[in-house]
Design a protein around this motif. Sequence first.
Motif, mmCIF file in Angstrom:
data_model
loop_
_atom_site.group_PDB
_atom_site.id
_atom_site.type_symbol
_atom_site.label_atom_id
_atom_site.label_comp_id
_atom_site.label_asym_id
_atom_site.label_seq_id
_atom_site.Cartn_x
_atom_site.Cartn_y
_atom_site.Cartn_z
ATOM 1 N N GLN A 1 -7.307 8.803 -22.394
ATOM 2 C CA GLN A 1 -6.440 8.973 -23.634
ATOM 3 C C GLN A 1 -7.084 8.421 -24.806
ATOM 4 N N CYS B 1 0.658 12.741 -18.296
ATOM 5 C CA CYS B 1 -0.537 13.774 -18.517
ATOM 6 C C CYS B 1 0.134 15.024 -19.321
ATOM 7 N N ARG C 1 -2.833 10.542 -11.105
ATOM 8 C CA ARG C 1 -3.819 11.298 -12.040
ATOM 9 C C ARG C 1 -4.609 10.354 -12.481
ATOM 10 N N ILE D 1 -6.836 9.639 -15.833
ATOM 11 C CA ILE D 1 -6.707 9.827 -17.205
ATOM 12 C C ILE D 1 -7.728 9.226 -18.188
ATOM 13 N N CYS E 1 -6.369 14.898 -18.107
ATOM 14 C CA CYS E 1 -6.083 14.373 -16.647
ATOM 15 C C CYS E 1 -6.907 15.154 -15.756
#
Length: 221
Positions: free
Chosen positions: A148, A173, A144, A146, A193
Amino acid sequence: MKPYLKLLWILSIFAKSGHSLSCTSCLVQGATFCTGNNVSCPSGRVCAATHTINMEDGVKKDEYFGRSCVPEGQCQRPGIFSTYNSKSKKGISCCYTDNCTPTQPQLLPDDDKPNGLTCPTCKANGTQWCDTEMTMKCTGEETRCIVQYSKITGPGAQSTERILRGCATPSICSIGNQTHPTDGLSAEVQITCTGSVNGLHHHFNLHGIMAVVMMLLLITA
């Protein structure tokens, strides 16, 4: 009604109504165990411990350990989150009785084999977003892309705000958006994600770990 049938009937009502566990809540930096106050978990949550190690340029930079209530689906699902020069590993273990102590969380081993996914990657402090033309090749189980955002607030109102983009395992995720307050630290994590670089379209919104963040958390510089 026979005694054993009555007992089964009572247990079935108990199972349907759900049982809220009491679990320890705490979050520390630089340790692999913590203690704290007991909290009442929402129905469907279990007691968990989360251990996160953050690496930069192949060297361990810091680590966090937390205990809290989490959705049972997050149990025993270790994960990894990587940027162009850093890696965060998270392990999570659970137990299922009031005020129980989970076993030490296990971390995934390193896997440097490319899996075919390429993701944008960048890092920035003191902001909620970073734009980038830099990309990285994802490896192992990190399937995935991502983004954050994290904010750690410590004693004396000190806070650290960071945004990270890179590759992650699906278990990272699934953490979603979380806020985890304790007597010493407060951690807020927001995770978005996607499975490709074409756009971030899977936004998970699960609450309840430390999670720290845990931590949870998944904080790299």
